[in-house]
Write an enzyme that holds these catalytic residues in place. Structure first.
Site, PDB file in Angstrom:
ATOM      1  N   CYS A 115       0.911  20.215   2.925  1.00 23.37           N
ATOM      2  CA  CYS A 115       0.937  19.631   1.549  1.00 23.37           C
ATOM      3  C   CYS A 115       0.066  20.630   0.809  1.00 23.37           C
ATOM      4  O   CYS A 115      -0.511  20.864  -0.375  1.00 23.37           O
ATOM      5  CB  CYS A 115       0.687  18.770   1.834  1.00 23.37           C
ATOM      6  N   HIS A 255      -4.280  16.601  -4.257  1.00 22.35           N
ATOM      7  CA  HIS A 255      -2.907  16.767  -3.302  1.00 22.35           C
ATOM      8  C   HIS A 255      -3.190  15.009  -3.534  1.00 22.35           C
ATOM      9  O   HIS A 255      -4.012  14.134  -3.068  1.00 22.35           O
ATOM     10  CB  HIS A 255      -3.008  16.934  -1.778  1.00 22.35           C
ATOM     11  N   ASN A 285       4.093  11.395  -2.901  1.00 22.56           N
ATOM     12  CA  ASN A 285       3.703  12.694  -2.261  1.00 22.56           C
ATOM     13  C   ASN A 285       5.082  13.492  -2.142  1.00 22.56           C
ATOM     14  O   ASN A 285       5.611  13.777  -1.391  1.00 22.56           O
ATOM     15  CB  ASN A 285       2.559  12.441  -1.285  1.00 22.56           C
TER      16      ASN A 285
HETATM   17  N1  ACO Z   1       5.579  -1.827   3.466  1.00 22.99           N
HETATM   18  C1  ACO Z   1       4.910  -2.536   4.333  1.00 22.99           C
HETATM   19  N2  ACO Z   1       4.189  -3.156   5.708  1.00 22.99           N
HETATM   20  C2  ACO Z   1       3.698  -1.058   5.783  1.00 22.99           C
HETATM   21  C3  ACO Z   1       4.421  -0.314   5.535  1.00 22.99           C
HETATM   22  C4  ACO Z   1       5.283  -0.322   4.212  1.00 22.99           C
HETATM   23  N3  ACO Z   1       5.773   0.249   3.805  1.00 22.99           N
HETATM   24  N4  ACO Z   1       4.370   0.600   6.066  1.00 22.99           N
HETATM   25  C5  ACO Z   1       3.467   0.172   7.727  1.00 22.99           C
HETATM   26  N5  ACO Z   1       3.208  -0.873   7.088  1.00 22.99           N
HETATM   27  C6  ACO Z   1       2.384  -2.408   8.309  1.00 22.99           C
HETATM   28  C7  ACO Z   1       2.960  -1.627   9.251  1.00 22.99           C
HETATM   29  O1  ACO Z   1       3.192  -1.736   9.890  1.00 22.99           O
HETATM   30  C8  ACO Z   1       1.136  -2.536   9.288  1.00 22.99           C
HETATM   31  O2  ACO Z   1       2.099  -3.643  10.356  1.00 22.99           O
HETATM   32  P1  ACO Z   1       0.890  -4.114  11.368  1.00 22.99           P
HETATM   33  O3  ACO Z   1      -0.456  -4.146  11.381  1.00 22.99           O
HETATM   34  O4  ACO Z   1       1.468  -5.296  11.622  1.00 22.99           O
HETATM   35  O5  ACO Z   1       1.348  -3.371  12.757  1.00 22.99           O
HETATM   36  C9  ACO Z   1       0.307  -2.618   8.466  1.00 22.99           C
HETATM   37  O6  ACO Z   1       1.241  -2.274   7.336  1.00 22.99           O
HETATM   38  C10 ACO Z   1      -1.063  -1.659   8.210  1.00 22.99           C
HETATM   39  O7  ACO Z   1      -0.728  -0.578   8.251  1.00 22.99           O
HETATM   40  P2  ACO Z   1      -1.423   0.734   8.389  1.00 22.99           P
HETATM   41  O8  ACO Z   1      -0.534   1.746   9.074  1.00 22.99           O
HETATM   42  O9  ACO Z   1      -2.587  -0.070   9.215  1.00 22.99           O
HETATM   43  O10 ACO Z   1      -1.771   0.905   6.359  1.00 22.99           O
HETATM   44  P3  ACO Z   1      -3.244   1.867   6.328  1.00 22.99           P
HETATM   45  O11 ACO Z   1      -4.222   1.064   5.390  1.00 22.99           O
HETATM   46  O12 ACO Z   1      -3.527   3.145   6.805  1.00 22.99           O
HETATM   47  O13 ACO Z   1      -2.276   2.074   4.910  1.00 22.99           O
HETATM   48  C11 ACO Z   1      -0.374   4.267   5.036  1.00 22.99           C
HETATM   49  C12 ACO Z   1      -0.794   3.051   5.635  1.00 22.99           C
HETATM   50  C13 ACO Z   1      -0.289   4.354   3.439  1.00 22.99           C
HETATM   51  C14 ACO Z   1       0.547   5.613   5.885  1.00 22.99           C
HETATM   52  C15 ACO Z   1      -2.008   5.495   5.491  1.00 22.99           C
HETATM   53  O14 ACO Z   1      -2.365   5.234   6.715  1.00 22.99           O
HETATM   54  C16 ACO Z   1      -1.836   6.659   4.600  1.00 22.99           C
HETATM   55  O15 ACO Z   1      -2.126   6.859   3.463  1.00 22.99           O
HETATM   56  N6  ACO Z   1      -1.812   7.741   5.400  1.00 22.99           N
HETATM   57  C17 ACO Z   1      -2.183   8.995   4.657  1.00 22.99           C
HETATM   58  C18 ACO Z   1      -0.657   9.413   5.072  1.00 22.99           C
HETATM   59  C19 ACO Z   1      -0.404  11.016   4.347  1.00 22.99           C
HETATM   60  O16 ACO Z   1      -1.409  10.986   3.100  1.00 22.99           O
HETATM   61  N7  ACO Z   1       0.503  11.462   4.944  1.00 22.99           N
HETATM   62  C20 ACO Z   1       0.524  12.916   4.272  1.00 22.99           C
HETATM   63  C21 ACO Z   1       0.090  14.086   5.018  1.00 22.99           C
HETATM   64  S1  ACO Z   1       0.557  15.519   4.171  1.00 22.99           S
HETATM   65  C22 ACO Z   1       2.116  16.028   4.911  1.00 22.99           C
HETATM   66  O17 ACO Z   1       1.926  17.355   5.525  1.00 22.99           O
HETATM   67  C23 ACO Z   1       3.621  15.945   4.651  1.00 22.99           C
END
Ligand code: ACO
Length: 331
Positions: A115, A255, A285
């Site tokens: 990214c 980003h 993203n």
């Molecule tokens: N819908 C509903 N529930 C979900 C979903 C979904 N799509 N995805 C995850 N959950 C659940 C999880 O299973 C978890 O459940 P549990 O507590 O029963 O285990 C709960 O929601 C909370 O999950 P978390 O991972 O704690 O949620 P968080 O607040 O961290 O948000 C997210 C998750 C949005 C993925 C966040 O961590 C994030 O944005 N991370 C960065 C990701 C990113 O930017 N990636 C790209 C990098 S750039 C590249 O190079 C491609």
């Protein structure tokens, strides 16, 4: 040797027509609109048509950027494509793009910094201009992430989209264009975000496909923690290197991974959210395409004008990060 400054003189972007909404995703995996919106800020994303691939998206964005710059493809000296979802392992998508642009002979290569790829690409392109090796450099960020996403994995499939953005770099007056470049990487985070199979360490096999190892795998909360820290830090470092302070900033073009990550970066910079350009609600993203598409839209919406100070900042798999501070020199 006189070191020349590089500036953006042309911008273009391309988004596939098909829109996939949070409502559509509710029918595919166990998720809901409210969860996706509150955790990420994303409402919908674009998905490439079956017959469209990364080089096609790159081609449309490149054509728009060339037209905006008022130059023809024949005038280009170099093509750099940043992508985490290239057409193939090789040849480079940049070479396929060159062929689609109908030109021959100029150096063309891909750059992989996930990214942060477009920011890395601009930084590399600017070096060719600084040394006088090139006068017209095309830098493209293009992705068809929909092809490497597991559409049964709700942890990742709700986050990403397809698209492409392109910029034409040219030598500009001193004090204009790129004022500072800040890049970094930390390979200790290599496991946090990856496509495990299909490369030399784990060649594609029936086994890897059955285990879904050809799809993107992500430790979301670890990436989140890293991103919250590094986005603000990288933007801050860029401003320090440019000898500027937050008061000088017209617009931050971050980003577009997650609204909460952008908010954290803006808090660290002590800048209001109105100074961040956001389109992640519409596109999700798009990895290396996020920053150039956002920059193109901000420019077309007249959020950027001549003399403004723009901070582009990103992070990605690798782990990588980077920022570029620019004085906008395009009318
Ligand atoms: N819908 C509903 N529930 C979900 C979903 C979904 N799509 N995805 C995850 N959950 C659940 C999880 O299973 C978890 O459940 P549990 O507590 O029963 O285990 C709960 O929601 C909370 O999950 P978390 O991972 O704690 O949620 P968080 O607040 O961290 O948000 C997210 C998750 C949005 C993925 C966040 O961590 C994030 O944005 N991370 C960065 C990701 C990113 O930017 N990636 C790209 C990098 S750039 C590249 O190079 C491609």
């Amino acid at each position: 040797m006189e070191i020349k400054s590089a500036g953006i003189v042309g911008l273009g972007s391309y988004l596939p027509k098909r829109i996939l909404t949070n409502g559509d995703l509710e029918k595919m995996v166990e998720t809901n609109d409210e969860w996706i919106k509150t955790r990420t800020g994303i409402s919908e994303r674009r998905i490439a048509a079956e017959d469209e691939t990364t080089s096609d998206l790159a081609f449309h964005a490149a054509e728009a950027a060339l037209e905006d710059a008022g130059i023809s493809a024949e005038e280009l000296d170099l093509i750099i494509v940043a992508s985490a979802s290239p057409d193939m392992l090789f040849p480079a998508t940049a070479c396929i793009l060159q062929e689609k642009l109908g030109i021959r002979g100029i150096p063309s290569f891909d750059l992989e910094a996930a990214c942060a790829g477009f920011i890395y690409g601009l930084a590399v392109g600017a070096q060719f201009i600084a040394t006088g090796l090139a006068k017209n450099v095309l830098v493209v960020g293009a992705e068809t992430l929909s092809r490497i996403i597991n559409w049964e994995d709700r942890n990742t499939c709700v986050l990403f989209g397809d698209g492409a953005g392109a910029a034409v770099l040219q030598p500009v007056e001193r004090g204009q264009g790129i004022l500072s470049i800040h890049l970094g990487a930390d390979g200790a985070g290599e496991d946090l975000l990856k496509v495990p199979a299909g490369g030399a360490s784990l060649p594609a096999s029936i086994d890897t496909v059955q285990q879904g190892l050809h799809y993107m795998h992500m430790q979301g909360s670890e990436v989140f923690k890293f991103a919250v820290r590094v986005m603000g830090e990288a933007a801050e470092q860029g401003l320090i290197k440019a000898g500027l302070s937050k008061e000088d900033v017209t617009l931050v073009v971050p980003h577009q991974a997650n609204m909460r990550i952008v908010s954290a970066a803006m808090r660290r910079l002590h800048l209001p959210m109105e100074k961040a350009y956001l389109n992640l609600d519409r596109y999700g993203n798009m990895s290396s395409a996020s920053v150039p598409v956002a920059l193109d839209e901000a420019y077309r919406e007249k959020r950027i004008k001549h003399g403004d100070v723009i901070v582009m900042v990103g992070f990605g798999a690798g782990l990588t990060w980077g920022s570029i501070v620019m004085k906008w020199c395009k009318q």
